[in-house]
Write a protein that holds these residues in place. Structure first.
Motif, PDB file in Angstrom:
ATOM      1  N   SER A  95      12.979   1.094   3.414  1.00  0.00           N
ATOM      2  CA  SER A  95      12.753   0.488   4.098  1.00  0.00           C
ATOM      3  C   SER A  95      11.083   0.498   5.167  1.00  0.00           C
ATOM      4  O   SER A  95      10.331   1.485   4.338  1.00  0.00           O
ATOM      5  CB  SER A  95      13.610  -0.048   5.354  1.00  0.00           C
ATOM      6  N   THR A  96      10.595  -0.455   5.348  1.00  0.00           N
ATOM      7  CA  THR A  96       9.549  -0.626   6.103  1.00  0.00           C
ATOM      8  C   THR A  96       9.220   0.553   7.870  1.00  0.00           C
ATOM      9  O   THR A  96       9.563  -0.370   8.600  1.00  0.00           O
ATOM     10  CB  THR A  96       8.832  -1.830   6.240  1.00  0.00           C
ATOM     11  N   GLY A  97      10.148   1.711   7.167  1.00  0.00           N
ATOM     12  CA  GLY A  97       9.796   2.258   8.962  1.00  0.00           C
ATOM     13  C   GLY A  97       9.025   3.669   9.206  1.00  0.00           C
ATOM     14  O   GLY A  97       8.764   4.169   9.826  1.00  0.00           O
TER      15      GLY A  97
ATOM     16  N   HIS B  21       9.777  -1.125  -2.401  1.00  0.00           N
ATOM     17  CA  HIS B  21       8.735  -0.478  -1.058  1.00  0.00           C
ATOM     18  C   HIS B  21       7.440  -1.437  -0.542  1.00  0.00           C
ATOM     19  O   HIS B  21       6.386  -1.173  -0.867  1.00  0.00           O
ATOM     20  CB  HIS B  21       8.150   1.419  -0.636  1.00  0.00           C
ATOM     21  N   GLN B  22       8.088  -2.112   0.555  1.00  0.00           N
ATOM     22  CA  GLN B  22       6.963  -2.645   1.117  1.00  0.00           C
ATOM     23  C   GLN B  22       7.303  -3.360   2.456  1.00  0.00           C
ATOM     24  O   GLN B  22       8.412  -3.199   2.731  1.00  0.00           O
ATOM     25  CB  GLN B  22       7.174  -4.047  -0.188  1.00  0.00           C
ATOM     26  N   GLY B  23       7.026  -4.796   2.603  1.00  0.00           N
ATOM     27  CA  GLY B  23       7.161  -5.182   4.087  1.00  0.00           C
ATOM     28  C   GLY B  23       6.573  -4.826   4.760  1.00  0.00           C
ATOM     29  O   GLY B  23       6.576  -5.823   6.636  1.00  0.00           O
TER      30      GLY B  23
ATOM     31  N   SER C 220       0.670  -1.193   0.223  1.00  0.00           N
ATOM     32  CA  SER C 220      -0.216   0.124  -0.078  1.00  0.00           C
ATOM     33  C   SER C 220       1.038   1.042   0.419  1.00  0.00           C
ATOM     34  O   SER C 220       0.339   2.976  -0.632  1.00  0.00           O
ATOM     35  CB  SER C 220      -0.784   0.257   1.186  1.00  0.00           C
ATOM     36  N   ASN C 221       2.105   1.190   0.560  1.00  0.00           N
ATOM     37  CA  ASN C 221       2.647   2.558   0.277  1.00  0.00           C
ATOM     38  C   ASN C 221       3.646   2.493  -1.048  1.00  0.00           C
ATOM     39  O   ASN C 221       4.820   3.758  -0.677  1.00  0.00           O
ATOM     40  CB  ASN C 221       3.412   2.803   1.723  1.00  0.00           C
ATOM     41  N   MET C 222       3.601   1.765  -1.589  1.00  0.00           N
ATOM     42  CA  MET C 222       3.575   1.882  -3.401  1.00  0.00           C
ATOM     43  C   MET C 222       2.602   2.521  -3.495  1.00  0.00           C
ATOM     44  O   MET C 222       3.036   2.807  -4.703  1.00  0.00           O
ATOM     45  CB  MET C 222       4.555   0.617  -3.852  1.00  0.00           C
ATOM     46  N   VAL C 223       1.413   1.695  -3.688  1.00  0.00           N
ATOM     47  CA  VAL C 223       0.554   2.318  -3.959  1.00  0.00           C
ATOM     48  C   VAL C 223       0.296   3.986  -3.413  1.00  0.00           C
ATOM     49  O   VAL C 223       0.269   4.512  -4.661  1.00  0.00           O
ATOM     50  CB  VAL C 223      -1.279   1.845  -3.251  1.00  0.00           C
TER      51      VAL C 223
END
Length: 359
Positions: free
Chosen positions: A276-278, A235-237, A48-51
């Protein structure tokens, strides 16, 4: 998770998603083009954060931030939406956000620029399902969803400027709520740790073929042009990060995934960048070896003892976190909808990509 349990879990996922899947293109697809004089293609993939949920026009309300709960959290032109960043450009020295406007002298009302030299193609995956509506066109903050933008927007600014004499295509393959360990599970993961190849792993390549095999139909202005796949950004995780079963496996899954992506695209040295998944209150920023970071973040930053493949660079995204009180929303797993966060993720991915391209 035991291998048999994972197999059952993934089989259930596959069955539940079959109705939504777009036609599989692999069997009839052409070989990947590799035309050095063609359109430069970048694949941006993830969940979703690459969405992307960066707010373009609605931002945080300063009155709400003062503790006034009888006012709306978000308002037009509020804090850390893209409009506010362009209006108050001097407060955001990391980029010239006013330059994204058609008329920087009128930042409150100006339309947003689009770039005809950088185009986006995406099958909308915000729902987490395959087979979404195609969104495509000149890159702008509204090209992707019509309201929000993702890392592709900042990425495209840097890459477009880098390829001053070339045209760029960003293919976004991103879906909400998807895990590397299951949904993006690649052939090498299956070989080494069991399970089944994930439908969203396959879709990365099926969707890429869908646009590239008929590039001149999808973008008539490029009719007759070839293309070259230049790089891959990830960008995933989050779904792996919050899973007790999936998180420990990420350090092994990620290098397998990278190797398989490169094999599929026919380039063992394909530049690969990772954000990263920060997000989501992950914790304070630390220096290497990231002792307080989650297992997934450590894996993405190559701090687990697993060797980092060549031509791979990662960024720690924790510095891009915007506190909820200074953001459009309190949705931490979506970076609180901060336009600054999403833009900087994309910009940093592109900066790392340029470094790899110049090696």
């Amino acid at each position: 998770m035991e291998k048999n349990t994972r197999r059952r879990s993934i089989a259930t996922t596959l069955a539940g998603l079959a109705f939504a899947a777009a036609p599989i293109a692999s069997a009839e697809s052409k070989a990947w083009d590799n035309d050095p004089d063609g359109v430069k293609v970048f694949i941006l993939a993830g969940q979703s954060n690459m969405v992307g949920y960066g707010k373009t026009e609605d931002g945080g309300n300063p009155e709400w931030e003062k503790g006034k709960k009888d006012v709306p959290k978000e308002i037009k032109g509020g804090v850390r939406c893209l409009r506010e960043m362009a209006i108050n450009d001097a407060n955001y020295p990391e980029y010239d956000y006013a330059s994204l406007l058609e008329d920087p002298s009128q930042p409150q009302t100006s339309a947003w620029k689009t770039r005809s030299d950088v185009k986006l193609w995406w099958r909308h995956g915000g729902s987490g399902k395959l087979g979404g509506q195609i969104r495509k066109g000149d890159l702008g903050p509204l090209t992707s969803t019509g309201n929000w933008f993702g890392p592709e927007y900042g990425f495209g600014q840097i890459i477009g400027d880098y390829y001053k004499d070339d045209e760029v295509l960003i293919i976004k393959t991103a879906w909400g709520g998807r895990a590397l360990a299951s949904d993006f599970r690649s052939p090498s993961m299956v070989k080494h740790r069991g399970g089944e190849v994930g439908p969203f792993y396959k879709a990365i390549f099926d969707y890429s073929h869908e646009v590239l095999d008929k590039l001149g139909e999808e973008f008539p202005e490029w009719k007759g042009k070839g293309y070259q796949i230049v790089g891959f950004a990830w960008h995933q995780g989050f779904n792996d990060r919050v899973s007790k079963e999936f998180a420990p496996e990420y350090k092994d899954n990620l290098p397998d995934f990278i190797a398989d992506v490169r094999t599929e695209f026919g380039n063992p040295d394909l530049p690969f960048v990772i954000a990263s998944t920060g997000m989501g209150n992950a914790g304070p920023v630390e220096e290497p070896p990231y002792e307080g970071y989650t297992a997934v973040e450590k894996a993405q930053l190559w701090a687990t003892g697993v060797g980092k493949p060549a031509k791979v660079l990662s960024i720690d995204t924790r510095p891009f976190w915007s506190d909820p009180k200074d953001s459009p929303s309190t949705m931490g797993h979506h970076w609180n909808h901060s336009a600054e966060s999403y833009f900087l993720i994309g910009k940093s991915l592109a900066d790392r990509m340029v470094t790899l391209l110049e090696e």
